[in-house]
Design an enzyme around this catalytic site. Structure first.
Site, mmCIF file in Angstrom:
data_model
loop_
_atom_site.group_PDB
_atom_site.id
_atom_site.type_symbol
_atom_site.label_atom_id
_atom_site.label_comp_id
_atom_site.label_asym_id
_atom_site.label_seq_id
_atom_site.Cartn_x
_atom_site.Cartn_y
_atom_site.Cartn_z
ATOM 1 N N HIS A 85 -28.118 16.405 -8.371
ATOM 2 C CA HIS A 85 -28.271 14.947 -8.330
ATOM 3 C C HIS A 85 -27.621 14.334 -7.098
ATOM 4 C CE1 HIS A 85 -24.309 14.549 -10.535
ATOM 5 N NE2 HIS A 85 -24.237 13.469 -9.782
ATOM 6 N N ASP A 221 -27.263 21.701 -12.615
ATOM 7 C CA ASP A 221 -27.159 20.617 -11.630
ATOM 8 C C ASP A 221 -26.485 21.060 -10.327
ATOM 9 O OD1 ASP A 221 -27.023 18.165 -10.385
ATOM 10 O OD2 ASP A 221 -26.202 17.112 -12.116
ATOM 11 N N SER A 655 -18.668 14.171 -8.615
ATOM 12 C CA SER A 655 -19.820 15.041 -8.753
ATOM 13 C C SER A 655 -19.861 16.010 -7.595
ATOM 14 C CB SER A 655 -21.104 14.229 -8.765
ATOM 15 O OG SER A 655 -21.393 13.865 -10.066
HETATM 16 N N1 ARG Z 1 -24.019 11.141 -14.892
HETATM 17 C C1 ARG Z 1 -23.919 11.904 -13.693
HETATM 18 C C2 ARG Z 1 -23.288 11.027 -12.598
HETATM 19 O O1 ARG Z 1 -22.787 10.010 -12.869
HETATM 20 C C3 ARG Z 1 -25.245 12.462 -13.287
HETATM 21 C C4 ARG Z 1 -26.216 11.467 -12.785
HETATM 22 C C5 ARG Z 1 -27.543 11.975 -12.305
HETATM 23 N N2 ARG Z 1 -28.464 12.218 -13.361
HETATM 24 C C6 ARG Z 1 -29.294 11.321 -13.927
HETATM 25 N N3 ARG Z 1 -30.012 11.720 -14.910
HETATM 26 N N4 ARG Z 1 -29.421 10.078 -13.551
HETATM 27 O O2 ARG Z 1 -23.585 10.991 -11.456
HETATM 28 N N1 GLU Z 2 -22.070 12.377 -12.090
HETATM 29 C C1 GLU Z 2 -20.929 11.712 -11.560
HETATM 30 C C2 GLU Z 2 -20.966 11.606 -10.043
HETATM 31 O O1 GLU Z 2 -21.997 11.476 -9.462
HETATM 32 C C3 GLU Z 2 -19.713 12.340 -12.071
HETATM 33 C C4 GLU Z 2 -19.576 11.945 -13.445
HETATM 34 C C5 GLU Z 2 -18.470 10.977 -13.671
HETATM 35 O O2 GLU Z 2 -18.610 9.777 -13.445
HETATM 36 O O3 GLU Z 2 -17.449 11.509 -14.099
HETATM 37 O O4 GLU Z 2 -19.969 11.571 -9.388
#
Ligand code: ARG
Ligand code: GLU
Length: 720
Positions: A85, A221, A655
């Site tokens: 991502h 991921d 991330s």
């Molecule tokens: N929750 C994770 C973050 O905050 C992954 C985000 C990407 N994935 C998604 N399905 N939008 O970045």
């Molecule tokens: N998916 C998140 C990012 O892009 C990390 C998840 C979080 O917020 O802890 O950094």
């Protein structure tokens, strides 16, 4: 007097040191603050092994990736690993209907096939240093926030300039603890970063937005990039003559796995946390801002998702946009729930009572901090209405793509009407608009955006206080009886800005006398009205609010530190390099329910649903599973582990961060948090907050067995 004593006992009870798991610590200070505790719970390294400016250390393998994520160097040839991502934008930009790397994945088979990613940069920290004294030089207590800000800004510019003179490095000074401390960061920026490999979305985005922020999780991921430099191993702009970067240090990759309660730490670039705010701020975020944004984003997602489902081109065009909208939408839902479940507001209020009690116990503290909480209360109360208007204007109004695009023509209009006209400014404005036009329409569907306009203006018409709506709403009320659908139909029926070829023809022939065509364009007028409303009615008030709360928060932070002298404080995340540490661990999300701390490939197969795009499983992956063809990557329990949870305190920006074992070897890539724990940006709960990491062995399994890219595995230092 008796009340005061009760108060003070409570204050002392509050001063226990924080749990091992909470905190994002400054690498330069772990020797002083954390190393002993880290070693007590399992770390086998010294502070110098982790962060050193004198010799190579772990920090030389950690980079900030593209501004918003983290990545780690895992080979002597500058190979870097981050999340799928995080690479998503870069992968999407390389994709088309013919070469759909998002859907099918991409694997270079040699350096020559690695794809340059214009605009993508990677930043490596060379050194950091505390510079509080220099940054605050000349600042006095009698200065107001504006004067202070001005002076600090000048001081910082000077420090940054001195730090980089003649080095080719870049420097940044950042405030910590709300401006009570300042640190300097000297960085090397790499501008030639190439895509090396990415799994298909059915692996890299498995579970999609349904599983996002959730545990148990089965998303593969990850994606791979490579840093290229000039011949002297220095960061340089893209050139075909550039060569792979030779790093000072790269991470060994462990096949050993982990057990429950094993020590782990995360090294990376957390973006923003707000752990030291007042109940007034928590109340505003969780009870006002989040619910409103959640509602507006849900409306957008319903429209975009439906369109993506019925049209493959729209699916490619809107996938990254939808993911961005959905991600924060879901995070906010979890955050508001988590604060509620934790009784977060009441906890903050109880703390504030104690704080007040403490300030009122001595005349000196009373003088310094006595009125602080009352000022916070009044400031937040007064700002509430403006805050709501701001969310409508930016999230809804500027959430309409055509509105954002049309607003870009304001400059051209201004230059066209200047007296005397400056032809070179008009020409450069046209040139830059031609560029944005081509970029914008690559990922644009007017049909989708027309629905977005109806929905967003509809929400503004019904939800906004009529006193704070954009001027054009009077026109919409009069001519369209306040009906957003018919108004949107009119805008899209009459604008010249919703179609790429019309815009490009218009720009190619543009002369300042044609400015009237823009001035009578309905999309342009809508955009001007929305942007002006924000600029004139909201932003000035927001600026004052920010200045006042900045200053209050700085004093409050100082007060909290003074009151809790024995507490180890960590500064809120601010996109600088940090270390979080904890243990591999499971958790109990609800009464009688325990979630195991790892998932397996068997779980991917359980979730498989060919009818749902996000849950399709590649036949080859299934074949490998059925034949148990896991190579050296399976766990000693003989299953293929996919992801695991640990109690490291992380946030957005983490991330792609390496999750390391006690010996500093890579065991996972951080990619998410659990939904129950997303309130950790404001309040950490050791029983509920978990970071989610991809098991590095699953990543290697995909590279090796799915992609057949053994040449990449061969580059790494794999430890068994
Ligand atoms: N929750 C994770 C973050 O905050 C992954 C985000 C990407 N994935 C998604 N399905 N939008 O970045
Ligand atoms: N998916 C998140 C990012 O892009 C990390 C998840 C979080 O917020 O802890 O950094």
């Amino acid at each position: 007097m008796k009340r005061l004593m009760v108060c003070c006992v409570l204050v002392i009870a509050l001063c226990k040191t924080v749990a091992a798991e909470e905190g994002m610590w400054i690498p330069m200070l772990i020797e002083q603050l954390n190393i002993k505790q880290m070693q007590d719970i399992g770390l086998k390294l010294s502070a110098e092994d982790i962060y050193s400016v004198n010799r190579s250390s772990l920090k030389d393998a950690i980079v900030q990736f593209g501004g918003g994520c983290t990545a780690e160097i895992i080979s002597p040839e500058g190979l870097i690993l981050t999340n799928h991502h995080c690479g998503y934008g870069a992968i999407q930009r390389q994709s088309s209907l013919e070469h759909d790397y998002l859907t099918n994945g991409f694997w270079a088979t040699s350096h020559d096939e690695e794809l340059p990613c214009p605009g993508l940069t990677v930043t490596l920290l060379i050194r950091m240093e505390e510079v509080t004294e220099k940054a605050l030089q000349g600042v006095t207590g009698s200065m107001n926030q504006m004067q202070r800000g001005q002076l600090v800004k000048q001081n910082i510019e000077k420090i940054e300039k001195e730090a980089t003179a003649g080095t080719g490095y870049e420097a940044k000074v950042r405030p910590f603890y709300y401006g009570n401390q300042y640190y300097l960061f000297v960085n090397e920026v790499f501008r030639d970063v190439r895509l090396v490999g990415a799994p298909p979305s059915s692996i890299g985005k498995f579970g999609g937005d349904t599983d996002n922020w959730m545990w148990p999780r089965h998303t593969g991921d990850f994606s791979l990039f490579r840093i290229y430099t000039d011949k002297d191993n220095k960061g340089a702009a893209y050139s075909k003559d550039n060569v792979p970067y030779r790093p000072k240090y790269f991470l060994p990759v462990s096949l050993k796995g982990y057990q429950k309660k094993d020590f782990t730490f995360v090294f990376g670039y957390p973006g923003t946390t707000r752990e030291y705010l007042t109940s007034y701020a928590i109340d505003l975020t969780t009870n006002i801002e989040n619910p409103l944004r959640i509602d507006l984003r849900k409306k957008k997602l319903d429209i975009i998702n439906a369109a993506m489902e019925s049209d493959q081109l729209v699916k490619i065009q809107y996938s990254a946009k939808a993911a961005g909208i959905a991600n924060f939408w879901k995070k906010m839902i979890g955050e508001s729930r988590g604060i509620k479940r934790l009784n977060g507001l009441a906890k903050k209020q109880a703390f504030e009572q104690k704080f007040q009690c403490w300030t009122d116990s001595l005349s000196l503290t009373m003088q310094r901090y006595g009125g602080l909480l009352r000022s916070f209360e009044a400031t937040y109360r007064e700002y509430r209405a403006t805050d709501i208007a701001s969310i409508y204007l930016t999230e809804a109004g500027q959430g309409i793509e055509l509105v954002r695009f049309a607003a870009g023509f304001r400059e051209l209009v201004k230059y066209s009407k200047a007296k005397p006209i400056k032809p070179d400014l008009v020409a450069s404005s046209i040139k830059s608009l031609q560029r944005t036009t081509r970029e914008f329409f690559r990922n644009y569907s007017a049909a989708v955006d027309k629905q977005l306009m109806s929905a967003m203006l509809g929400a503004m018409l019904t939800g906004m206080d009529p006193k704070s709506t954009p001027d054009i709403f009077a026109f919409i009320a009069k001519k369209y009886a306040g009906n957003a659908d018919t108004y949107a139909a009119y805008v899209f029926g009459h604008t010249l800005l919703a179609d790429s070829s019309t815009v490009l023809v218009f720009l190619a022939d543009y002369k300042p006398s044609m400015v009237k065509n823009l001035e009578k364009d309905p999309a342009f007028n809508l955009a001007v009205s929305i942007y002006q409303c924000n600029e004139n009615n909201v932003l000035p008030k927001a600026m004052v609010f920010n200045a006042v709360t900045d200053s209050l928060q700085r004093t409050y932070m100082q007060g909290q530190m003074e009151m809790q002298r024995d507490k180890r404080f960590y500064p809120d995340a601010n996109s600088t390099l940090r270390i979080a540490y904890g243990q591999v661990n499971d958790y109990c999300p609800a009464d009688a329910v325990t979630y195991n701390f790892f998932t397996t490939l068997g779980g991917v197969i359980q979730k498989e649903d060919p009818a749902i795009y996000d849950y399709t499983v590649d036949p080859k992956l299934k074949f490998l599973y059925l034949n148990r063809d896991f190579g050296p990557y399976c766990d000693r329990d003989s299953t293929m582990h996919v992801a695991f949870t640990a109690s490291n305190h992380t946030t957005g920006g983490n991330s792609g961060s390496p999750v390391l074992n006690a010996e500093g070897q890579l065991i996972g890539i951080n990619f998410d948090r659990n939904w129950e724990g997303t309130m950790s940006d404001m309040m950490y709960d050791p029983s509920q907050c978990r970071n989610i990491a991809l098991d590095i062995r699953y990543c290697l399994f995909i590279i090796d067995k799915m992609a057949g890219a053994k040449w990449l595995i061969a580059e790494m230092n794999i430890v068994r």
